[in-house]
Design a protein around this motif. Structure first.
Motif, PDB file in Angstrom:
ATOM      1  N   LYS A 160     100.220  73.698  22.116  1.00 27.70           N
ATOM      2  CA  LYS A 160      99.922  73.300  20.633  1.00 27.70           C
ATOM      3  C   LYS A 160      98.430  72.384  20.489  1.00 27.70           C
ATOM      4  O   LYS A 160      97.778  72.404  19.444  1.00 27.70           O
ATOM      5  N   SER A 161      98.350  71.519  21.631  1.00 30.05           N
ATOM      6  CA  SER A 161      97.153  70.860  21.632  1.00 30.05           C
ATOM      7  C   SER A 161      95.879  71.696  21.427  1.00 30.05           C
ATOM      8  O   SER A 161      95.246  71.344  20.617  1.00 30.05           O
ATOM      9  N   VAL A 162      95.773  72.718  22.089  1.00 29.01           N
ATOM     10  CA  VAL A 162      94.851  73.599  21.868  1.00 29.01           C
ATOM     11  C   VAL A 162      94.389  73.959  20.589  1.00 29.01           C
ATOM     12  O   VAL A 162      93.296  74.331  20.014  1.00 29.01           O
ATOM     13  N   VAL A 163      95.673  74.790  20.272  1.00 27.37           N
ATOM     14  CA  VAL A 163      95.601  75.137  18.684  1.00 27.37           C
ATOM     15  C   VAL A 163      95.127  74.115  17.622  1.00 27.37           C
ATOM     16  O   VAL A 163      94.388  74.412  16.909  1.00 27.37           O
ATOM     17  N   VAL A 164      95.787  72.829  17.833  1.00 23.84           N
ATOM     18  CA  VAL A 164      95.456  72.042  16.775  1.00 23.84           C
ATOM     19  C   VAL A 164      93.842  71.586  16.917  1.00 23.84           C
ATOM     20  O   VAL A 164      93.299  71.567  16.074  1.00 23.84           O
ATOM     21  N   ALA A 165      93.251  71.507  18.291  1.00 22.99           N
ATOM     22  CA  ALA A 165      92.080  71.146  18.585  1.00 22.99           C
ATOM     23  C   ALA A 165      91.158  72.331  17.902  1.00 22.99           C
ATOM     24  O   ALA A 165      89.968  72.073  17.360  1.00 22.99           O
ATOM     25  N   GLY A 166      91.711  73.452  18.147  1.00 22.19           N
ATOM     26  CA  GLY A 166      90.899  74.518  17.556  1.00 22.19           C
ATOM     27  C   GLY A 166      90.703  74.610  16.301  1.00 22.19           C
ATOM     28  O   GLY A 166      89.619  74.682  15.526  1.00 22.19           O
ATOM     29  N   VAL A 167      91.839  74.274  15.474  1.00 20.96           N
ATOM     30  CA  VAL A 167      91.934  74.203  13.880  1.00 20.96           C
ATOM     31  C   VAL A 167      91.179  73.073  13.514  1.00 20.96           C
ATOM     32  O   VAL A 167      90.084  73.311  12.518  1.00 20.96           O
ATOM     33  N   GLU A 168      90.941  72.078  14.123  1.00 24.38           N
ATOM     34  CA  GLU A 168      90.145  70.885  13.754  1.00 24.38           C
ATOM     35  C   GLU A 168      88.838  71.132  13.937  1.00 24.38           C
ATOM     36  O   GLU A 168      88.082  70.702  13.006  1.00 24.38           O
ATOM     37  N   THR A 169      88.420  71.824  15.038  1.00 27.44           N
ATOM     38  CA  THR A 169      86.804  72.359  15.074  1.00 27.44           C
ATOM     39  C   THR A 169      86.288  73.322  14.153  1.00 27.44           C
ATOM     40  O   THR A 169      85.377  73.060  13.636  1.00 27.44           O
ATOM     41  N   ILE A 170      87.271  74.380  14.094  1.00 29.80           N
ATOM     42  CA  ILE A 170      86.698  75.434  13.138  1.00 29.80           C
ATOM     43  C   ILE A 170      86.823  75.333  11.606  1.00 29.80           C
ATOM     44  O   ILE A 170      86.090  75.574  11.006  1.00 29.80           O
ATOM     45  N   ALA A 171      87.964  74.613  11.310  1.00 31.76           N
ATOM     46  CA  ALA A 171      88.286  74.203   9.957  1.00 31.76           C
ATOM     47  C   ALA A 171      88.580  72.967   9.652  1.00 31.76           C
ATOM     48  O   ALA A 171      89.796  72.638   9.575  1.00 31.76           O
ATOM     49  N   PRO A 172      87.315  71.986  10.089  1.00 32.49           N
ATOM     50  CA  PRO A 172      87.982  70.510   9.804  1.00 32.49           C
ATOM     51  C   PRO A 172      88.540  70.294   8.432  1.00 32.49           C
ATOM     52  O   PRO A 172      89.719  69.292   8.337  1.00 32.49           O
ATOM     53  N   GLY A 173      88.107  70.813   7.589  1.00 30.65           N
ATOM     54  CA  GLY A 173      88.370  70.443   5.947  1.00 30.65           C
ATOM     55  C   GLY A 173      89.928  70.882   6.078  1.00 30.65           C
ATOM     56  O   GLY A 173      90.746  70.086   5.334  1.00 30.65           O
ATOM     57  N   HIS A 174      90.420  72.105   6.413  1.00 29.49           N
ATOM     58  CA  HIS A 174      91.755  72.367   6.137  1.00 29.49           C
ATOM     59  C   HIS A 174      92.735  71.508   7.194  1.00 29.49           C
ATOM     60  O   HIS A 174      93.689  71.098   6.717  1.00 29.49           O
ATOM     61  N   ALA A 175      92.315  71.190   8.439  1.00 35.47           N
ATOM     62  CA  ALA A 175      92.933  70.535   9.210  1.00 35.47           C
ATOM     63  C   ALA A 175      93.226  68.881   8.692  1.00 35.47           C
ATOM     64  O   ALA A 175      94.307  68.354   8.955  1.00 35.47           O
ATOM     65  N   GLU A 176      92.285  68.553   7.809  1.00 31.71           N
ATOM     66  CA  GLU A 176      92.591  67.366   7.089  1.00 31.71           C
ATOM     67  C   GLU A 176      93.685  67.406   5.737  1.00 31.71           C
ATOM     68  O   GLU A 176      94.095  66.264   5.483  1.00 31.71           O
ATOM     69  N   THR A 177      93.870  68.453   5.417  1.00 34.56           N
ATOM     70  CA  THR A 177      94.761  68.653   4.204  1.00 34.56           C
ATOM     71  C   THR A 177      96.078  69.124   4.627  1.00 34.56           C
ATOM     72  O   THR A 177      97.234  68.900   4.092  1.00 34.56           O
ATOM     73  N   ALA A 178      96.057  70.154   5.538  1.00 39.69           N
ATOM     74  CA  ALA A 178      97.444  70.989   5.849  1.00 39.69           C
ATOM     75  C   ALA A 178      98.500  69.964   6.367  1.00 39.69           C
ATOM     76  O   ALA A 178      98.190  69.173   7.287  1.00 39.69           O
ATOM     77  N   THR A 179      99.702  70.146   5.874  1.00 39.02           N
ATOM     78  CA  THR A 179     100.805  69.276   6.294  1.00 39.02           C
ATOM     79  C   THR A 179     100.887  68.979   7.975  1.00 39.02           C
ATOM     80  O   THR A 179     100.887  67.910   8.399  1.00 39.02           O
ATOM     81  N   PHE A 180     101.098  70.123   8.724  1.00 38.68           N
ATOM     82  CA  PHE A 180     101.195  69.867  10.072  1.00 38.68           C
ATOM     83  C   PHE A 180     100.279  69.051  10.689  1.00 38.68           C
ATOM     84  O   PHE A 180     100.674  68.344  11.562  1.00 38.68           O
ATOM     85  N   TYR A 181      98.957  69.387  10.563  1.00 41.31           N
ATOM     86  CA  TYR A 181      97.804  68.669  11.352  1.00 41.31           C
ATOM     87  C   TYR A 181      97.801  67.368  10.850  1.00 41.31           C
ATOM     88  O   TYR A 181      97.417  66.449  11.684  1.00 41.31           O
TER      89      TYR A 181
END
Lengths: 201, 171
Positions: free
Chosen positions: B39-60
């Protein structure tokens, strides 16, 4: 007195270093017991190899007893040990989905990393699947958010729930484990396979 | 070629695994885990590749509270250790080998396809169940958590119940 992190006896970096060393021991013990073999792990569900049951339950009762002793000696503050919270529906739902993954994939997450480390390509494929599965969960989170948080029960322990002491429950679980070891030994004889030896490579 | 060493006696192995688990409690107070690192790797990946998305999507956003870099977590370091420890044990026992392991009646292709499918289910289920066999079932049982026993029973119960339908993969 432990936990060392909670009582701020060690720094954050030391904590991570110890995590790495504990991980090495974890991986080493898993591999030495053949948890790096999907046929061995799957053998649990057909009875031809019940190592998983034996190792898993011996580990659980060793840890239960160890925690009691550590507390008795004043080495560990059990009230500071994290108790996994219980969300009943997601615990059951998640467990059922994991069970499907186990019988289809032949690994669980920890064992798949262990198996990949010695070159098992099926474990590598399983790990690829893990990332996809976690990604589906995090991306689709709003869809199962409600189910994920439903039926929250706090962090109950089984001994509180049935109203016995920690020690008595541990003793009862040891008896259950002994009975299961006996069933496991019996199953390995009953369901033994010609194409599989329990100590194969 | 040299014959691989035998596996450890499972009861001895169980005691050693229990001691590792106790060491984890003594150090961190939280026991062992595995899926949390994924999970940590997935979250880190999403935050790096799509930071905008990671700031709005509920889970992140829900997972961000109180955390810095998601990769700087106990379980990530522990799982890196698992890779090293598994490799060491395999090397000492003569078990290092690239191989697709499967039942005698399954092809490599089928085995790999089902390994990916199984991984997807397990990854999803481990998030829903707040931990996998290590973090939820084994660690949860050791601390006598009701959720730990429930998850353990659900994982093994389901796998037993479906074993008949998956027999072509393993028998």
């Amino acid at each position: 007195m432990g936990p060392l992190v909670v009582y701020e006896i060690i720094s954050e970096n030391t904590n991570f270093l110890l995590a790495f060393l504990i991980g090495i021991s974890f991986g080493f013990v898993l591999e030495s017991n053949g948890f790096s073999s999907s046929r061995r792990l799957a053998g649990m569900f057909y009875g031809y190899d019940t190592t998983v049951l034996k190792v898993f339950f011996t580990a659980a009762i060793t840890a239960m007893l160890g925690l009691l002793f550590m507390s008795l000696f004043g080495w560990l503050d059990l009230s500071m040990i994290y108790i996994n919270p219980t969300f009943l529906w997601s615990a059951i739902g998640g467990g059922v989905i994991m069970g499907i993954g186990f019988i289809l994939g032949g690994y669980c997450p920890g064992t798949s990393f262990c198996a990949a480390s010695i070159g098992k390509l099926d474990a590598l494929a399983f790990i690829g699947g893990l990332f996809i599965g976690v990604f589906i969960f995090t991306e689709g989170y709003p869809l199962w958010d409600d189910f994920y948080k439903a039926k929250f029960m706090g962090s109950p322990t089984l001994n509180e729930m049935i109203g016995v002491s920690r020690g008595v429950l541990t003793f009862l679980i040891i008896l259950v484990a002994l009975a299961m070891f006996w069933v496991g030994e019996w199953a390995e004889k009953k369901f033994a396979r010609k194409d599989y030896t329990i100590n194969q490579r | 070629m040299k014959e691989a060493k035998k596996y450890m006696n499972p009861y001895l192995g169980g005691v050693l695994l229990g001691l590792v688990l106790i060491a984890a409690f003594w150090v961190s107070g939280r026991g062992l885990g595995a899926s949390g690192a994924v999970k940590s790797v997935v979250v880190a990946g999403v935050e790096t590749i799509a930071p905008g998305h990671a700031e709005t999507a509920t889970f992140y956003t829900e997972n961000k509270e109180g955390h810095g870099n998601p990769l700087k977590s106990w379980l990530v370091f522990e799982m890196l250790g698992v890779l090293v420890g598994g490799f060491l044990s395999g090397a000492l026992a003569g078990r290092l080998k690239f191989k697709v392991e499967k039942g005698p009646n399954a092809t490599n292709k089928i085995r790999l396809i089902f390994a990916v499918i199984g991984g997807i289910f397990f990854g999803f289920g481990a998030q829903l169940g707040r931990g996998c066999t290590s973090g939820s079932a084994l660690t949860g049982m050791a601390v006598l958590s009701v959720g730990g026993f429930v998850t353990m029973a659900a994982i093994f119960g389901t796998a037993f119940a479906l074993a008949y339908f998956a027999r072509k993969l393993w028998l």
